[in-house]
Enzyme design. Structure first.
Site, PDB file in Angstrom:
ATOM      1  N   ARG A 171      16.999 -19.699  27.602  1.00  0.00           N
ATOM      2  CA  ARG A 171      16.852 -20.726  26.476  1.00  0.00           C
ATOM      3  C   ARG A 171      18.147 -21.821  26.686  1.00  0.00           C
ATOM      4  O   ARG A 171      18.215 -22.720  25.965  1.00  0.00           O
ATOM      5  CB  ARG A 171      17.168 -20.341  25.210  1.00  0.00           C
ATOM      6  CG  ARG A 171      18.108 -19.443  24.597  1.00  0.00           C
ATOM      7  CD  ARG A 171      18.044 -18.852  23.423  1.00  0.00           C
ATOM      8  NE  ARG A 171      19.020 -18.028  22.801  1.00  0.00           N
ATOM      9  CZ  ARG A 171      20.067 -18.345  22.262  1.00  0.00           C
ATOM     10  NH1 ARG A 171      20.170 -19.809  22.010  1.00  0.00           N
ATOM     11  NH2 ARG A 171      21.407 -17.854  21.838  1.00  0.00           N
ATOM     12  N   ARG A 175      21.606 -28.998  33.377  1.00  0.00           N
ATOM     13  CA  ARG A 175      21.043 -30.369  33.178  1.00  0.00           C
ATOM     14  C   ARG A 175      21.849 -30.956  34.518  1.00  0.00           C
ATOM     15  O   ARG A 175      23.119 -30.697  35.125  1.00  0.00           O
ATOM     16  CB  ARG A 175      21.849 -30.951  32.228  1.00  0.00           C
ATOM     17  CG  ARG A 175      21.136 -30.551  30.661  1.00  0.00           C
ATOM     18  CD  ARG A 175      21.668 -31.495  29.548  1.00  0.00           C
ATOM     19  NE  ARG A 175      21.164 -30.696  28.325  1.00  0.00           N
ATOM     20  CZ  ARG A 175      21.647 -30.969  27.109  1.00  0.00           C
ATOM     21  NH1 ARG A 175      22.991 -31.489  27.226  1.00  0.00           N
ATOM     22  NH2 ARG A 175      21.250 -30.377  26.056  1.00  0.00           N
ATOM     23  N   ARG A 247      26.189  -7.823  15.918  1.00  0.00           N
ATOM     24  CA  ARG A 247      27.550  -8.269  15.947  1.00  0.00           C
ATOM     25  C   ARG A 247      28.184  -9.084  14.873  1.00  0.00           C
ATOM     26  O   ARG A 247      27.408  -9.643  14.166  1.00  0.00           O
ATOM     27  CB  ARG A 247      27.639  -9.202  17.332  1.00  0.00           C
ATOM     28  CG  ARG A 247      27.070  -8.548  18.410  1.00  0.00           C
ATOM     29  CD  ARG A 247      28.001  -7.539  19.169  1.00  0.00           C
ATOM     30  NE  ARG A 247      29.295  -8.089  19.615  1.00  0.00           N
ATOM     31  CZ  ARG A 247      30.248  -7.576  20.095  1.00  0.00           C
ATOM     32  NH1 ARG A 247      30.034  -6.012  20.157  1.00  0.00           N
ATOM     33  NH2 ARG A 247      31.484  -7.859  20.622  1.00  0.00           N
ATOM     34  N   ARG A 277      36.106 -18.695  21.033  1.00  0.00           N
ATOM     35  CA  ARG A 277      36.272 -20.232  20.779  1.00  0.00           C
ATOM     36  C   ARG A 277      37.299 -20.407  19.699  1.00  0.00           C
ATOM     37  O   ARG A 277      37.323 -19.338  19.039  1.00  0.00           O
ATOM     38  CB  ARG A 277      34.960 -20.592  20.669  1.00  0.00           C
ATOM     39  CG  ARG A 277      34.181 -20.338  19.448  1.00  0.00           C
ATOM     40  CD  ARG A 277      32.954 -20.732  19.270  1.00  0.00           C
ATOM     41  NE  ARG A 277      32.131 -20.310  18.069  1.00  0.00           N
ATOM     42  CZ  ARG A 277      30.757 -20.765  17.532  1.00  0.00           C
ATOM     43  NH1 ARG A 277      30.128 -21.560  18.310  1.00  0.00           N
ATOM     44  NH2 ARG A 277      30.207 -20.512  16.636  1.00  0.00           N
ATOM     45  N   GLU A 298      37.748 -17.450  16.906  1.00  0.00           N
ATOM     46  CA  GLU A 298      36.607 -16.563  16.808  1.00  0.00           C
ATOM     47  C   GLU A 298      36.605 -15.396  17.651  1.00  0.00           C
ATOM     48  O   GLU A 298      36.691 -15.632  18.836  1.00  0.00           O
ATOM     49  CB  GLU A 298      35.392 -17.342  16.805  1.00  0.00           C
ATOM     50  CG  GLU A 298      34.251 -16.775  16.127  1.00  0.00           C
ATOM     51  CD  GLU A 298      33.027 -17.857  16.268  1.00  0.00           C
ATOM     52  OE1 GLU A 298      32.112 -17.540  16.652  1.00  0.00           O
ATOM     53  OE2 GLU A 298      33.252 -19.128  15.281  1.00  0.00           O
ATOM     54  N   TYR A 346      17.216 -13.477  15.917  1.00  0.00           N
ATOM     55  CA  TYR A 346      18.259 -14.526  15.851  1.00  0.00           C
ATOM     56  C   TYR A 346      17.556 -15.829  15.461  1.00  0.00           C
ATOM     57  O   TYR A 346      16.661 -16.182  16.380  1.00  0.00           O
ATOM     58  CB  TYR A 346      18.930 -14.491  17.199  1.00  0.00           C
ATOM     59  CG  TYR A 346      20.045 -15.961  17.223  1.00  0.00           C
ATOM     60  CD1 TYR A 346      21.159 -15.634  16.613  1.00  0.00           C
ATOM     61  CD2 TYR A 346      19.682 -16.948  17.476  1.00  0.00           C
ATOM     62  CE1 TYR A 346      22.235 -16.620  16.382  1.00  0.00           C
ATOM     63  CE2 TYR A 346      20.710 -17.932  17.480  1.00  0.00           C
ATOM     64  CZ  TYR A 346      21.829 -17.743  16.970  1.00  0.00           C
ATOM     65  OH  TYR A 346      22.796 -18.748  16.868  1.00  0.00           O
ATOM     66  N   ASP A 348      17.698 -20.037  14.202  1.00  0.00           N
ATOM     67  CA  ASP A 348      18.456 -21.271  13.968  1.00  0.00           C
ATOM     68  C   ASP A 348      17.961 -21.647  12.512  1.00  0.00           C
ATOM     69  O   ASP A 348      17.049 -21.214  12.134  1.00  0.00           O
ATOM     70  CB  ASP A 348      18.095 -22.524  14.925  1.00  0.00           C
ATOM     71  CG  ASP A 348      18.656 -22.241  16.443  1.00  0.00           C
ATOM     72  OD1 ASP A 348      19.874 -21.505  16.279  1.00  0.00           O
ATOM     73  OD2 ASP A 348      18.032 -22.490  17.204  1.00  0.00           O
TER      74      ASP A 348
END
Length: 379
Positions: A171, A175, A247, A277, A298, A346, A348
């Site tokens: 996913r 590019r 997690r 991050r 994080e 999961y 969005d």
């Protein structure tokens, strides 16, 4: 009908609003002292910066119904998310694009040249990738994989990439242009007043009562005609088959003056850097100005019993356990399971909202027709 809802995140809030507008009385129980779940935002008392308390959330969608829906309840400010990655002491543009390729390999390739070059780097002996690593090697070759995905993935999931399904990487974009926007959806934004204010507006209806700091129990279930459970699927059943794996995240705060890193999110791909991050939250609201800054390092780890679950692991052993809970959920009377936790997926934010709207359609239709209310609308 009297309906009880467990959880005041997007799933619970949207469904509560839709059911209330359909004429039902809804009581929403929320364990925490705020609504919006892990999307919760709040103004930092010292700096005035809007903090994404449980990590960054960027709203992006191509679903017209969802986009119209959220715009009913708040002002959505256009926002294009861009990520930078620090690897081996150098910084690169993510997701992997033509600039990333030229940066890493020290080249000045055109799109056509880059496509041919990456094709020569990829492992074409892999026919059907069986795991994350094989998918990466077939898709982009070893150098890009090891620079941007190996270490980050190990830290994020606590597993070797060979143990992670290939679908996790499929996913993500690769590019061959200089387009560096992290998401490709036509609508990308962040609520001007934060996600919590937006969810509060969704819940602001005379047919909805919200009880903060109040867990939803089986005793509550007995008092309602129907229950909507958006908490952890296994928790509803008292973890009778075992605990599903999640997690969780730990955050280490950084305060400074000026601009700490020059971007909203900086990934750290090196495996010897313990955090994944750093997010600098004032960059999530570029329409505001702040002299000081607040950042968070994080750290990802396996969730314990008392931790906030963030990401369902969904490895092979979890899928077997999950099936037991899904089968039990289908048999559970007068309960509908919904949302990221309630269906162990999961999701969005836009998919969460779309699922809640679909659930509202299905539930109101079933009530009107006198049919049994569905327990699971998505597996």
């Amino acid at each position: 009908m009297q309906i009880g809802i467990a959880g005041a995140g997007f799933s619970g809030a949207v469904l509560a609003r839709e059911l209330a507008e359909a004429g039902h009385q809804v009581v929403v129980h929320e364990t925490r002292d705020h609504v919006a779940g892990n999307c919760h935002t709040e103004r930092d008392a010292e700096t005035g910066i809007m903090i994404h308390r449980y990590g960054p959330h960027i709203f992006h969608t191509g679903d017209e119904r969802v986009w119209r829906y959220v715009n009913r309840f708040g002002v959505l400010q256009p926002y294009r998310h861009r990520v930078i990655s620090t690897v081996g002491g150098s910084t690169y543009s993510l997701p992997v694009n033509l600039l990333t390729i030229n940066q890493l390999f020290g080249t000045s390739l055109t799109p056509a040249q880059a496509r041919e070059f990456i094709g020569s780097q990829s492992d074409q002996t892999i026919d059907e990738p069986q795991n994350f690593e094989e998918q990466a090697l077939k898709m982009m070759g070893r150098k890009l994989y090891e620079a941007f995905f190996y270490g980050y993935t190990c830290k994020q999931w606590g597993l070797e990439p060979t143990q992670i399904p290939a679908s996790v990487l499929r996913r993500l974009p690769l590019r061959f242009s200089y387009e560096d926007s992290y998401f490709a959806h036509p609508y990308q934004a962040i609520p001007r007043d934060g996600y919590t204010a937006l969810v509060e507006q969704i819940l602001d209806h005379p047919g909805v009562e919200v009880r903060l700091g109040t867990p939803y129990t089986h005793a509550d279930h007995d008092r309602f005609d129907h229950s909507i459970w958006t908490g952890p699927l296994d928790a509803w059943f008292g973890h009778r088959f075992g605990r599903l794996g999640y997690r969780t995240l730990d955050f280490e705060e950084i305060r400074a003056t000026g601009d700490y890193q020059g971007c909203a999110v900086m990934n750290y791909g090196d495996i010897d850097v313990p955090y994944t991050r750093i997010s600098e939250h004032k960059h999530f609201a570029p329409w505001e100005e702040h002299e000081s800054t607040v950042c968070f390092r994080e750290f990802s780890r396996l969730a314990g019993e008392d931790d906030i679950p963030y990401y369902p692991i969904r490895m092979a052993q979890d899928k077997t356990l999950l099936q037991q809970y899904l089968d039990a959920a289908r048999r559970e009377p007068r309960v509908t399971f919904l949302g990221r936790l309630g269906t162990y997926r999961y999701l969005d934010m836009d998919v969460t909202i779309a699922d809640a709207l679909h659930a509202a359609d299905a539930l109101t239709s079933a009530i009107s027709a006198g049919r049994p209310l569905p327990a699971l609308l998505q597996d």
